[in-house]
Design an enzyme around this catalytic site. Sequence first.
Site, PDB file in Angstrom:
ATOM      1  N   TRP A  88     -28.636  57.816 -12.884  1.00 12.80           N
ATOM      2  CA  TRP A  88     -27.249  57.457 -13.202  1.00 12.80           C
ATOM      3  C   TRP A  88     -26.627  58.479 -14.137  1.00 12.80           C
ATOM      4  O   TRP A  88     -25.464  58.849 -13.987  1.00 12.80           O
ATOM      5  CB  TRP A  88     -27.169  56.050 -13.781  1.00 12.80           C
ATOM      6  CG  TRP A  88     -27.672  55.019 -12.816  1.00 12.80           C
ATOM      7  CD1 TRP A  88     -28.739  54.184 -12.983  1.00 12.80           C
ATOM      8  CD2 TRP A  88     -27.132  54.715 -11.514  1.00 12.80           C
ATOM      9  NE1 TRP A  88     -28.901  53.395 -11.872  1.00 12.80           N
ATOM     10  CE2 TRP A  88     -27.942  53.696 -10.965  1.00 12.80           C
ATOM     11  CE3 TRP A  88     -26.070  55.212 -10.770  1.00 12.80           C
ATOM     12  CZ2 TRP A  88     -27.699  53.153  -9.691  1.00 12.80           C
ATOM     13  CZ3 TRP A  88     -25.824  54.675  -9.506  1.00 12.80           C
ATOM     14  CH2 TRP A  88     -26.639  53.664  -8.979  1.00 12.80           C
ATOM     15  N   ASP A 110     -23.003  54.170 -21.015  1.00 14.56           N
ATOM     16  CA  ASP A 110     -23.183  53.351 -19.816  1.00 14.56           C
ATOM     17  C   ASP A 110     -24.210  52.280 -20.184  1.00 14.56           C
ATOM     18  O   ASP A 110     -25.390  52.580 -20.369  1.00 14.56           O
ATOM     19  CB  ASP A 110     -23.678  54.252 -18.674  1.00 14.56           C
ATOM     20  CG  ASP A 110     -24.001  53.468 -17.395  1.00 14.56           C
ATOM     21  OD1 ASP A 110     -23.933  52.228 -17.406  1.00 14.56           O
ATOM     22  OD2 ASP A 110     -24.341  54.123 -16.380  1.00 14.56           O
ATOM     23  N   LYS A 167     -25.566  43.558 -13.195  1.00 15.76           N
ATOM     24  CA  LYS A 167     -26.939  43.579 -13.693  1.00 15.76           C
ATOM     25  C   LYS A 167     -27.176  42.423 -14.672  1.00 15.76           C
ATOM     26  O   LYS A 167     -28.141  41.705 -14.549  1.00 15.76           O
ATOM     27  CB  LYS A 167     -27.235  44.914 -14.404  1.00 15.76           C
ATOM     28  CG  LYS A 167     -26.892  46.158 -13.590  1.00 15.76           C
ATOM     29  CD  LYS A 167     -27.927  46.472 -12.530  1.00 15.76           C
ATOM     30  CE  LYS A 167     -27.545  47.550 -11.530  1.00 15.76           C
ATOM     31  NZ  LYS A 167     -26.835  48.724 -11.978  1.00 15.76           N
TER      32      LYS A 167
END
Length: 359
Positions: A99, A166, A190
């Site tokens: 990511w 993030d 998530k």
Amino acid sequence: MKKYNFSAGPSILPQYTVEKTAENVLDFGGIGLSVMEVSHRSKEFVAVMEEAQQLFKELLDIPDGYSVLFLGGGASMQFAMVPYNLLNKKAAYLNTGTWAKKAIKEAKLFGEVEVLASSEDKNFTYYPKGYTIPEDADYFHITTNNTIYGTEIREDIDSPVPLVADMSSDIFSRPVDVSKYAIIYGGAQKNLGPAGATFVIIKNDILGKVDRAIPTMLNYQTHIDKGSMFNTPPVLPVFASLMTLRWLKENGGVAAMEKRNIRKANILYDEIERNKLFKATVNPEDRSLMNVCFVMNDEYKDLEGDFLKYATDRGVSGIKGHRSVGGFRASIYNAMPESSVQALIYIMQQFENEKTGNH
Ligand SMILES: *Cc1c(COP(=O)(O)O)cnc(C)c1O
């Protein structure tokens, strides 16, 4: 049969969230309409948005001067929105996995990117330390929890430049000192709600420092000015996220979650250490509380498929490791009860017994 859901995302949600959302899909707060059928400008939905923003602020103790937004596009859209809005000349990034790399790729479209440190040399099995943040960077971007590799940084670092994080897969898993961050963002799917909403916690005064024109929808200022209601927000994911926020508050907030998460992760990592068949892939000090990655020990490598089937047959869902790590990954987000972690541990022990005759 109800499964043990260890999926990395979209992932387990509190039963409360699933049930309340289902109820309100049929009849939204008793108004005789589905929550999917009402105007986002209705007083009923405006109240949902306001309570969700308010609970974000309350649960994370967000100081004045920040806004909470619910946008579309996923965390992946933020990889571009952050540099679009903040990168004038140079940005600093940590490369801690898939990511982070995707975030770096987008930032390079807007200016110079300095990667301060990377853990790619050891397949991202540790969290880099000992780097210096350049004072002339427009911002410094980190990924606090690396969902795929199972590494996590659980302290809020001091940065001389605006810090952007993030937190897709560890938001609400621990108390966060939001005042140390300029932006915290993540996909809801998530640890918060269903896919479709992206949360952004943003310090209002960091904007307006780049010269480029920013398309309206990609400009944070647009959404801040309109209270996250410039256009139709992801109504149903925001509603479901609100249910999780209420559940979080009801269950003691982020401090209580952190305690539970530490306990859950500890018993699972302890079993991985003890069990002859398995080993953890991540340095002990960098292990994620959310995504527990492990593989078969070398002498038992050929049992990988067997264990996956054994666990699946016993109701375990979603523990196959990401293709870039292999092995297994048990995602044990806030909504995962300790009893389900214990069930997985029991299955690991039974499997060991069958294969080695003892444990
Ligand atoms: C899942 C994930 C993403 C991608 O999220 P999308 O909402 O699918 O774009 C980004 N960062 C991290 C840390 C993730 O876990």
